[in-house]
Design an enzyme around this catalytic site. Sequence first.
Site, PDB file in Angstrom:
ATOM      1  N   LYS A 122      -2.680  -2.656   7.328  1.00 26.93           N
ATOM      2  CA  LYS A 122      -3.673  -3.671   7.030  1.00 26.93           C
ATOM      3  C   LYS A 122      -4.583  -3.860   8.251  1.00 26.93           C
ATOM      4  CE  LYS A 122      -4.500  -8.249   5.531  1.00 26.93           C
ATOM      5  NZ  LYS A 122      -4.409  -9.529   6.195  1.00 26.93           N
ATOM      6  N   CYS A 182       3.659  -8.663  14.725  1.00 20.10           N
ATOM      7  CA  CYS A 182       4.990  -8.049  14.917  1.00 20.10           C
ATOM      8  C   CYS A 182       6.092  -9.083  14.788  1.00 20.10           C
ATOM      9  CB  CYS A 182       5.145  -7.439  16.312  1.00 20.10           C
ATOM     10  SG  CYS A 182       4.119  -6.018  16.646  1.00 20.10           S
ATOM     11  N   HIS A 234       0.853  -1.202   0.000  1.00 16.85           N
ATOM     12  CA  HIS A 234       0.000   0.000   0.000  1.00 16.85           C
ATOM     13  C   HIS A 234       0.883   1.245   0.000  1.00 16.85           C
ATOM     14  CE1 HIS A 234       0.897   0.373   4.310  1.00 16.85           C
ATOM     15  NE2 HIS A 234       0.541  -0.893   4.459  1.00 16.85           N
ATOM     16  N   HIS A 265       4.195   1.366   2.104  1.00 13.51           N
ATOM     17  CA  HIS A 265       5.382   0.730   1.508  1.00 13.51           C
ATOM     18  C   HIS A 265       5.922   1.584   0.356  1.00 13.51           C
ATOM     19  CE1 HIS A 265       2.900  -2.764   3.018  1.00 13.51           C
ATOM     20  NE2 HIS A 265       3.991  -2.855   3.740  1.00 13.51           N
ATOM     21  N   LYS A 275      -2.169   5.381  11.497  1.00 12.69           N
ATOM     22  CA  LYS A 275      -1.182   4.762  10.621  1.00 12.69           C
ATOM     23  C   LYS A 275      -1.897   3.909   9.579  1.00 12.69           C
ATOM     24  CE  LYS A 275       2.574   1.462  10.370  1.00 12.69           C
ATOM     25  NZ  LYS A 275       3.050   0.178  10.847  1.00 12.69           N
ATOM     26  N   CYS A 315       3.237 -11.413  19.726  1.00 18.43           N
ATOM     27  CA  CYS A 315       2.342 -10.866  18.698  1.00 18.43           C
ATOM     28  C   CYS A 315       2.840 -11.372  17.352  1.00 18.43           C
ATOM     29  CB  CYS A 315       2.341  -9.335  18.717  1.00 18.43           C
ATOM     30  SG  CYS A 315       1.457  -8.648  17.289  1.00 18.43           S
ATOM     31  N   HIS A 364      -0.392  -3.362  17.247  1.00 17.04           N
ATOM     32  CA  HIS A 364      -1.543  -3.806  16.463  1.00 17.04           C
ATOM     33  C   HIS A 364      -2.863  -3.779  17.219  1.00 17.04           C
ATOM     34  CE1 HIS A 364       1.921  -5.379  14.204  1.00 17.04           C
ATOM     35  NE2 HIS A 364       1.161  -5.112  13.163  1.00 17.04           N
ATOM     36  N   CYS A 369      -1.429  -6.198  21.877  1.00 17.36           N
ATOM     37  CA  CYS A 369      -0.173  -5.707  21.319  1.00 17.36           C
ATOM     38  C   CYS A 369      -0.206  -4.170  21.225  1.00 17.36           C
ATOM     39  CB  CYS A 369       0.021  -6.318  19.927  1.00 17.36           C
ATOM     40  SG  CYS A 369       1.217  -5.428  18.944  1.00 17.36           S
TER      41      CYS A 369
HETATM   42  O1  ME8 Z   1       8.282  -4.730   9.224  1.00 17.16           O
HETATM   43  N1  ME8 Z   1       3.800   4.732   6.825  1.00 17.16           N
HETATM   44  O2  ME8 Z   1       7.712  -5.443   7.103  1.00 17.16           O
HETATM   45  P1  ME8 Z   1       6.396  -4.579   6.800  1.00 17.16           P
HETATM   46  C1  ME8 Z   1       5.106   4.721   6.513  1.00 17.16           C
HETATM   47  N2  ME8 Z   1       9.384  -7.401   7.236  1.00 17.16           N
HETATM   48  N3  ME8 Z   1       5.792   3.610   6.207  1.00 17.16           N
HETATM   49  C2  ME8 Z   1       5.123   2.454   6.217  1.00 17.16           C
HETATM   50  C3  ME8 Z   1       3.748   2.382   6.543  1.00 17.16           C
HETATM   51  C4  ME8 Z   1       3.081   3.600   6.857  1.00 17.16           C
HETATM   52  N4  ME8 Z   1       1.790   3.661   7.135  1.00 17.16           N
HETATM   53  N5  ME8 Z   1       3.353   1.094   6.465  1.00 17.16           N
HETATM   54  C5  ME8 Z   1       4.461   0.386   6.097  1.00 17.16           C
HETATM   55  C6  ME8 Z   1       8.447  -5.446   8.258  1.00 17.16           C
HETATM   56  N6  ME8 Z   1       5.527   1.202   5.945  1.00 17.16           N
HETATM   57  C7  ME8 Z   1       9.614  -6.412   8.218  1.00 17.16           C
HETATM   58  C8  ME8 Z   1      10.874  -5.637   7.955  1.00 17.16           C
HETATM   59  S1  ME8 Z   1      13.511  -5.483   7.525  1.00 17.16           S
HETATM   60  C9  ME8 Z   1      14.821  -6.457   7.821  1.00 17.16           C
HETATM   61  C10 ME8 Z   1      12.123  -6.455   7.918  1.00 17.16           C
HETATM   62  C11 ME8 Z   1       6.874   0.807   5.526  1.00 17.16           C
HETATM   63  O3  ME8 Z   1       5.833  -5.139   5.545  1.00 17.16           O
HETATM   64  C12 ME8 Z   1       7.933   1.299   6.511  1.00 17.16           C
HETATM   65  O4  ME8 Z   1       9.175   1.309   5.870  1.00 17.16           O
HETATM   66  O5  ME8 Z   1       5.537  -4.498   7.982  1.00 17.16           O
HETATM   67  C13 ME8 Z   1       7.915   0.237   7.565  1.00 17.16           C
HETATM   68  O6  ME8 Z   1       9.068   0.257   8.399  1.00 17.16           O
HETATM   69  C14 ME8 Z   1       7.831  -0.993   6.685  1.00 17.16           C
HETATM   70  O7  ME8 Z   1       6.982  -0.590   5.579  1.00 17.16           O
HETATM   71  C15 ME8 Z   1       7.242  -2.185   7.397  1.00 17.16           C
HETATM   72  O8  ME8 Z   1       6.981  -3.162   6.440  1.00 17.16           O
END
Ligand code: ME8
Length: 508
Positions: free
Chosen positions: A299, A131, A20, A23, A296, A128, A149, A146
Amino acid sequence: MSTGRFYLTTPIYYVNADPHVGHAYTTIMTDIVARHHRQRGEEVFFLTGTDEHGAKIAQAADAAGRSPKDHADALSQRFRDLGGVLGASNSFFIRTTDAAHGAEVQRLLGVMHEKGDIYKGSYGGWYCTACEAFYNEGDLVDGTNCPIHGRPVDWLEEENWFFRLSAYRERLLELYDANPGWVVPQARFNEARRMIELGLEDLSISRSQIDWGVQVPWDPEQVVYVWVDALFNYWTALTYGAGEDGGRFWPPDLQLMAKDILKFHAVIWPALLMSAGIELPRRLAIHGYVLKGGEKMSKTTGNLVDPFPFIEDYGLDALRYYLAREIRFGEDGTFSAEGFDARYTGELANEFGNLLNRTVAMVGRYRGGVVPSDPGGDAEIAAEVSAVADAVTAAFDAVDITRAVEDIWVLVRRLNRLVEERAPWTLAKDPDRAGELDQALFSLAEGLRAVAILLWPVMPGSCEKALLALGQDPAAVATAGARWGAGAAGATVVPGTPLFPRVEGRPE
Ligand code: ME8
């Protein structure tokens, strides 16, 4: 310190659900920084990818009625596609299901094990799955949920392998004290340092109850904890995804992410590297959340914005610009369709697009389409362009992407004022003022050329079109070329379609 190379990373995204705007935000910001460093002539390695193991993914796959691998293949492809649509210029796309990644994770764990940093223990705690992390009772919201979440946590108890994180407390504090810029912004640095100061518990780094993961090399009954598997991606990618001698890019110059995963990157990650005997990254840049309706975007809250309709209606560059400008890098910011439309119309179409159109049209009308030279030299505008170019470089060095865009916009607005002040249409009526007209037209074309170069990392496609319209080589985007007098005179302008056409209707 510049080594002529620049290695930067996004987090690797979970493949439990579709991408979304949150990301997209991190990927675009990282791409902007990557492009800026390429403009400076550095050899850039930009890594992104997907995090595909662990209980969370296994559960999502189960719910979708397919195997974890099939699920990961499908979702990983969506993230890869999103990167393409966003114009991400990443050098490699890592998947934690890549066999070479898993093998290197196993090797690193072996090093840590041999060193005596890994031991067997049992642990019970509140877990969680969203997380993929344990929480202390005191961290839970209402005693059961959590803190990230807001969903109930589960009691998880098993025999696992543990990493002696607690043994790294002093070395981590030394790292922070010796490197005040290691985490930006300052508030996140302080927050991470406090976590370390308060004390660290050893970390369970394996799981026995799931099998979707990388096997612990000396214990086939256990898989590696997904966060350890994931964090090492930044290292493993260079061992097989960066060509020969990929290791030359290590260590990362900049790692970008949102604040949700601060602790993993600012506390656990450096300790893992210290244990494995690997040099630490140079800097972490922590940004805020993209909010929708005050929350924020995630999902879990269900307030997701799909970036695709905005790209379809306004163009990719408008989305890149809006996110860079509207959401102050490092802070939370709200995504809204109204705000998007207002910036598109007010700033992109009116201030930038129109300025370019008017300049090209006036050069066509008054000088037969050829940008005149300015024998007198417009010292004031020259000084402003040079100051803005320096400010933009400084803003990027401070990883302040929003400030870089604001600095460029100071120049866009200055050039708009120049049109009104010099009123070329009046000068054109008086042959005695031909020199003044030459100067005004040159300053506009030269100033716009500098704008297009400086803004190129944010809006590559539009800036290349702008350079073409100014009769310039669209590939000539090196920052050094933003120097005053480096190019506009003698170029033949090419009138074209507006950069930012009017948009009828807009996405919700
Ligand atoms: O945490 N605003 O993956 P994830 C800004 N797999 N950035 C956002 C966001 C939002 N509302 N939502 C997501 C993970 N992001 C792990 C990471 S790294 C070794 C492993 C972005 O799919 C932001 O960069 O939950 C956040 O830190 C990341 O997506 C979390 O992605």
